[in-house]
Design an enzyme around this catalytic site. Structure first.
Site, PDB file in Angstrom:
ATOM      1  CD  GLN A  13     -11.247   3.733  63.666  1.00 37.73           C
ATOM      2  OE1 GLN A  13     -12.394   4.086  63.878  1.00 37.73           O
ATOM      3  NE2 GLN A  13     -10.582   2.959  64.517  1.00 37.73           N
ATOM      4  CB  ALA A  84      -2.386  -5.024  57.122  1.00 35.57           C
ATOM      5  CB  THR A 128      -6.284  -5.953  70.236  1.00 37.04           C
ATOM      6  OG1 THR A 128      -7.622  -5.917  70.746  1.00 37.04           O
ATOM      7  CG2 THR A 128      -5.965  -7.410  69.932  1.00 37.04           C
ATOM      8  CD  GLU A 130     -11.786  -9.165  71.493  1.00 34.97           C
ATOM      9  OE1 GLU A 130     -12.731  -8.559  72.051  1.00 34.97           O
ATOM     10  OE2 GLU A 130     -11.774 -10.393  71.338  1.00 34.97           O
ATOM     11  CE1 TYR A 152      -8.271  -8.557  65.379  1.00 33.36           C
ATOM     12  CE2 TYR A 152      -8.914  -8.382  67.690  1.00 33.36           C
ATOM     13  CZ  TYR A 152      -8.312  -7.841  66.569  1.00 33.36           C
ATOM     14  OH  TYR A 152      -7.750  -6.585  66.634  1.00 33.36           O
ATOM     15  CE  LYS A 156      -4.624  -7.766  65.487  1.00 35.71           C
ATOM     16  NZ  LYS A 156      -3.751  -6.810  64.797  1.00 35.71           N
ATOM     17  NE  ARG A 187     -14.305   0.765  65.416  1.00 35.45           N
ATOM     18  CZ  ARG A 187     -13.451  -0.231  65.646  1.00 35.45           C
ATOM     19  NH1 ARG A 187     -12.698  -0.707  64.681  1.00 35.45           N
ATOM     20  NH2 ARG A 187     -13.344  -0.728  66.854  1.00 35.45           N
TER      21      ARG A 187
HETATM   22  P1  NAP Z   1      -9.632  -1.619  59.929  1.00 31.37           P
HETATM   23  O1  NAP Z   1     -10.295  -0.313  59.750  1.00 31.37           O
HETATM   24  O2  NAP Z   1     -10.432  -2.888  59.828  1.00 31.37           O
HETATM   25  O3  NAP Z   1      -8.430  -1.696  58.871  1.00 31.37           O
HETATM   26  C1  NAP Z   1      -7.795  -2.907  58.602  1.00 31.37           C
HETATM   27  C2  NAP Z   1      -6.744  -2.695  57.534  1.00 31.37           C
HETATM   28  O4  NAP Z   1      -6.114  -3.975  57.308  1.00 31.37           O
HETATM   29  C3  NAP Z   1      -7.303  -2.222  56.186  1.00 31.37           C
HETATM   30  O5  NAP Z   1      -6.390  -1.336  55.607  1.00 31.37           O
HETATM   31  C4  NAP Z   1      -7.362  -3.514  55.368  1.00 31.37           C
HETATM   32  O6  NAP Z   1      -7.160  -3.323  53.985  1.00 31.37           O
HETATM   33  C5  NAP Z   1      -6.148  -4.256  55.910  1.00 31.37           C
HETATM   34  N1  NAP Z   1      -6.285  -5.698  55.696  1.00 31.37           N
HETATM   35  C6  NAP Z   1      -7.258  -6.522  56.147  1.00 31.37           C
HETATM   36  N2  NAP Z   1      -7.042  -7.780  55.712  1.00 31.37           N
HETATM   37  C7  NAP Z   1      -5.903  -7.736  54.969  1.00 31.37           C
HETATM   38  C8  NAP Z   1      -5.173  -8.707  54.240  1.00 31.37           C
HETATM   39  N3  NAP Z   1      -5.552  -9.980  54.178  1.00 31.37           N
HETATM   40  N4  NAP Z   1      -4.068  -8.302  53.582  1.00 31.37           N
HETATM   41  C9  NAP Z   1      -3.668  -7.012  53.620  1.00 31.37           C
HETATM   42  N5  NAP Z   1      -4.323  -6.048  54.279  1.00 31.37           N
HETATM   43  C10 NAP Z   1      -5.428  -6.413  54.951  1.00 31.37           C
HETATM   44  O7  NAP Z   1      -8.890  -1.709  61.331  1.00 31.37           O
HETATM   45  P2  NAP Z   1      -8.429  -0.542  62.309  1.00 31.37           P
HETATM   46  O8  NAP Z   1      -9.529  -0.280  63.259  1.00 31.37           O
HETATM   47  O9  NAP Z   1      -7.832   0.552  61.545  1.00 31.37           O
HETATM   48  O10 NAP Z   1      -7.294  -1.309  63.150  1.00 31.37           O
HETATM   49  C11 NAP Z   1      -5.940  -1.271  62.754  1.00 31.37           C
HETATM   50  C12 NAP Z   1      -5.192  -2.385  63.483  1.00 31.37           C
HETATM   51  O11 NAP Z   1      -5.292  -2.188  64.878  1.00 31.37           O
HETATM   52  C13 NAP Z   1      -5.699  -3.794  63.208  1.00 31.37           C
HETATM   53  O12 NAP Z   1      -4.583  -4.664  63.224  1.00 31.37           O
HETATM   54  C14 NAP Z   1      -6.599  -4.085  64.401  1.00 31.37           C
HETATM   55  O13 NAP Z   1      -6.686  -5.475  64.623  1.00 31.37           O
HETATM   56  C15 NAP Z   1      -5.857  -3.357  65.495  1.00 31.37           C
HETATM   57  N6  NAP Z   1      -6.661  -2.857  66.606  1.00 31.37           N
HETATM   58  C16 NAP Z   1      -7.734  -2.063  66.382  1.00 31.37           C
HETATM   59  C17 NAP Z   1      -8.462  -1.568  67.450  1.00 31.37           C
HETATM   60  C18 NAP Z   1      -9.659  -0.677  67.259  1.00 31.37           C
HETATM   61  O14 NAP Z   1     -10.436  -0.527  68.210  1.00 31.37           O
HETATM   62  N7  NAP Z   1      -9.813  -0.054  66.114  1.00 31.37           N
HETATM   63  C19 NAP Z   1      -8.060  -1.891  68.767  1.00 31.37           C
HETATM   64  C20 NAP Z   1      -6.945  -2.688  68.957  1.00 31.37           C
HETATM   65  C21 NAP Z   1      -6.237  -3.153  67.870  1.00 31.37           C
HETATM   66  P3  NAP Z   1      -8.382  -3.258  52.919  1.00 31.37           P
HETATM   67  O15 NAP Z   1      -8.835  -1.830  52.956  1.00 31.37           O
HETATM   68  O16 NAP Z   1      -7.718  -3.651  51.647  1.00 31.37           O
HETATM   69  O17 NAP Z   1      -9.416  -4.217  53.393  1.00 31.37           O
HETATM   70  N1  GDD Z   2     -20.258  -5.666  66.152  1.00 24.50           N
HETATM   71  C1  GDD Z   2     -21.290  -5.770  66.976  1.00 24.50           C
HETATM   72  N2  GDD Z   2     -22.564  -5.807  66.460  1.00 24.50           N
HETATM   73  N3  GDD Z   2     -21.067  -5.844  68.310  1.00 24.50           N
HETATM   74  C2  GDD Z   2     -22.136  -5.921  69.130  1.00 24.50           C
HETATM   75  C3  GDD Z   2     -23.452  -5.939  68.657  1.00 24.50           C
HETATM   76  C4  GDD Z   2     -23.680  -5.893  67.258  1.00 24.50           C
HETATM   77  O1  GDD Z   2     -24.807  -5.927  66.768  1.00 24.50           O
HETATM   78  N4  GDD Z   2     -24.280  -5.994  69.725  1.00 24.50           N
HETATM   79  C5  GDD Z   2     -23.522  -6.009  70.822  1.00 24.50           C
HETATM   80  N5  GDD Z   2     -22.218  -5.979  70.471  1.00 24.50           N
HETATM   81  C6  GDD Z   2     -21.078  -6.044  71.398  1.00 24.50           C
HETATM   82  C7  GDD Z   2     -20.088  -7.159  71.063  1.00 24.50           C
HETATM   83  O2  GDD Z   2     -20.593  -8.423  71.509  1.00 24.50           O
HETATM   84  C8  GDD Z   2     -18.872  -6.675  71.826  1.00 24.50           C
HETATM   85  O3  GDD Z   2     -18.956  -7.062  73.180  1.00 24.50           O
HETATM   86  C9  GDD Z   2     -18.988  -5.140  71.762  1.00 24.50           C
HETATM   87  O4  GDD Z   2     -20.322  -4.855  71.301  1.00 24.50           O
HETATM   88  C10 GDD Z   2     -17.989  -4.460  70.839  1.00 24.50           C
HETATM   89  O5  GDD Z   2     -18.033  -5.097  69.569  1.00 24.50           O
HETATM   90  P1  GDD Z   2     -17.261  -4.489  68.304  1.00 24.50           P
HETATM   91  O6  GDD Z   2     -17.608  -3.065  68.126  1.00 24.50           O
HETATM   92  O7  GDD Z   2     -17.498  -5.417  67.160  1.00 24.50           O
HETATM   93  O8  GDD Z   2     -15.742  -4.475  68.760  1.00 24.50           O
HETATM   94  P2  GDD Z   2     -14.841  -5.556  69.519  1.00 24.50           P
HETATM   95  O9  GDD Z   2     -14.647  -5.077  70.916  1.00 24.50           O
HETATM   96  O10 GDD Z   2     -15.326  -6.936  69.306  1.00 24.50           O
HETATM   97  O11 GDD Z   2     -13.461  -5.434  68.715  1.00 24.50           O
HETATM   98  C11 GDD Z   2     -12.904  -4.147  68.407  1.00 24.50           C
HETATM   99  O12 GDD Z   2     -12.049  -3.742  69.459  1.00 24.50           O
HETATM  100  C12 GDD Z   2     -10.913  -4.575  69.673  1.00 24.50           C
HETATM  101  C13 GDD Z   2     -10.141  -3.999  70.851  1.00 24.50           C
HETATM  102  O13 GDD Z   2     -10.670  -4.494  72.048  1.00 24.50           O
HETATM  103  C14 GDD Z   2     -12.152  -4.289  67.082  1.00 24.50           C
HETATM  104  O14 GDD Z   2     -11.732  -3.019  66.656  1.00 24.50           O
HETATM  105  C15 GDD Z   2     -10.921  -5.160  67.232  1.00 24.50           C
HETATM  106  O15 GDD Z   2     -10.155  -5.155  66.036  1.00 24.50           O
HETATM  107  C16 GDD Z   2     -10.089  -4.603  68.391  1.00 24.50           C
HETATM  108  O16 GDD Z   2      -8.934  -5.377  68.577  1.00 24.50           O
END
Ligand code: NAP
Ligand code: GDD
Length: 335
Positions: A13, A84, A128, A130, A152, A156, A187
């Site tokens: 994403q 990644a 993050t 988290e 996770y 991080k 997403r």
């Molecule tokens: P995402 O959509 O899950 O993308 C993850 C990326 O990492 C994909 O390109 C995936 O490649 C790659 N990847 C996963 N496992 C890998 C491995 N073993 N080796 C090489 N590449 C790998 O995540 P995102 O939401 O864009 O998030 C980007 C970064 O920000 C992540 O580090 C995440 O933990 C962090 N982050 C995200 C959020 C959020 O809310 N989105 C918030 C805080 C931090 P493939 O396509 O090949 O699977």
């Molecule tokens: N996935 C999921 N599925 N979450 C659920 C569900 C369900 O059915 N029901 C309730 N939840 C609640 C989870 O328990 C959590 O409290 C919240 O929804 C958000 O869950 P996710 O959307 O899976 O995201 P996350 O907060 O655990 O993690 C995401 O945000 C982080 C930043 O705070 C990811 O993008 C992480 O990579 C990122 O670091």
């Protein structure tokens, strides 16, 4: 000469939004992808298919120092955005070892290979909210202590500390963004926001009777990914490397997200959302809300999307996707 940037996780994403943003700024954009991704480009490059003729991809494993060193020694990158990661929190409970391996070793190998091949390259680490886990204060800022509650989150924190250490020990320009949840139509389906918007659309179209979710009372600070990648770039343009919280400062429950998403389709979520213990987590991060004053004042960054904008955009996108596909949007049974 245009600046050259490398993005790991470019197929994800954030990677796809960041690539678009850097291209719009005139950057030469490179991406690191898994070799296996090249075998199935149609599926694996879905989020970047519109960019493929404007970016350069390198196949390498973030868990392999030699493959990273190989790429860095042949390309003079100015900036490296390390996105990644195994980023799905629920999965990290099932397989903490592979999450740790990818997220900790992957970050360590990236930093070590950069130090050895391109020490002047600026480095961004995807930290993050988290990491705050069982939060010590509300809202959370750069000075709030970490208490991760998930494998996770622990991985991080380790990546964050490694990044800080390379800055302090080797004098490299290394920054961490402590980003709160950010979403959008790109997403993946297993995250709660997309699970809700795709699930609501299935219900609306008569393809499902209900949507099963876990903890509806969890609170998150949800922003939009397109806004958050702008902050990543700004961090690497500052005179000194540092860490920044990126957040909206607003917190909403999963229940509120459901309410808005179903209402967008003229539905009442209470008629369709069922709570299922299967989707509860063994340890939950109950409430997150960020204080992004530092990013606001030093980076001049602020979010442009409201919570309501994000929900609306995601529902609209899932509805459009459903109308283009026979089996529209998946994911409602994913944890
Ligand atoms: P995402 O959509 O899950 O993308 C993850 C990326 O990492 C994909 O390109 C995936 O490649 C790659 N990847 C996963 N496992 C890998 C491995 N073993 N080796 C090489 N590449 C790998 O995540 P995102 O939401 O864009 O998030 C980007 C970064 O920000 C992540 O580090 C995440 O933990 C962090 N982050 C995200 C959020 C959020 O809310 N989105 C918030 C805080 C931090 P493939 O396509 O090949 O699977
Ligand atoms: N996935 C999921 N599925 N979450 C659920 C569900 C369900 O059915 N029901 C309730 N939840 C609640 C989870 O328990 C959590 O409290 C919240 O929804 C958000 O869950 P996710 O959307 O899976 O995201 P996350 O907060 O655990 O993690 C995401 O945000 C982080 C930043 O705070 C990811 O993008 C992480 O990579 C990122 O670091």
């Amino acid at each position: 000469m245009p600046k050259k940037a490398l993005i790991t996780g470019i197929t994800g994403q954030d990677g796809s939004h960041l690539a678009e943003h850097l291209l719009s700024l005139g950057y030469e954009v490179h991406g690191l992808v898994r070799r296996v991704a090249l075998e199935d480009p149609q599926h694996r490059f879905g989020r970047i298919s519109h960019l493929l003729d404007r970016i350069t991809l390198h196949a390498a494993g973030v868990e392999s120092y030699p493959s990273l060193f190989h790429v860095f020694s042949r390309n003079d990158f100015d900036e490296c955005y390390h996105l990644a990661a195994q980023s799905f929190v629920a999965e990290s409970f099932d397989d903490g070892f592979s999450t740790m391996s990818t997220n900790i070793n992957g970050t360590h190998y990236m930093l070590a290979a950069l130090r050895d091949a391109r020490p002047a390259c600026k480095f961004y680490f995807a930290g993050t909210s988290e990491m705050f886990g069982k939060v010590k204060e509300m809202p959370q800022s750069e000075t709030t202590a970490f208490h991760p509650r998930t494998p996770y989150g622990i991985s991080k924190v380790a990546g964050f500390e490694l990044t800080r250490n390379y800055r302090e020990e080797f004098g490299m320009f290394c920054c961490s963004g402590i980003l709160f949840n950010h979403e959008g139509p790109r997403r993946a389906f297993e995250y709660v926001t997309r699970k809700i918007t795709s699930g609501a659309v299935r219900v609306y179209l008569g393809q499902a009777a209900e949507l099963r979710l876990g903890n509806l009372d969890a609170r998150r600070d949800w922003g939009h990914a397109a806004d958050y990648v702008v902050a990543m770039h700004l961090m690497l343009q500052q005179p000194k490397p540092d860490d920044y919280v990126v957040a909206t400062g607003e917190t909403h429950t999963v229940r509120e997200f459901c309410e808005l998403a179903f209402a967008e389709l003229g539905l009442n979520y209470q008629d369709h959302v069922k709570v299922d213990p299967l989707f509860y987590r063994p340890t939950e991060v109950e409430a997150l809300v960020g204080d992004a004053s530092k990013a606001r004042s030093l980076l001049g960054w602020r979010p442009s999307y409201t919570f309501a904008d994000i929900v609306k955009e995601m529902v609209k996108a899932d509805l459009a996707l459903a109308s283009r596909k026979a089996d529209p949007v998946g994911g409602s049974s994913l944890r």
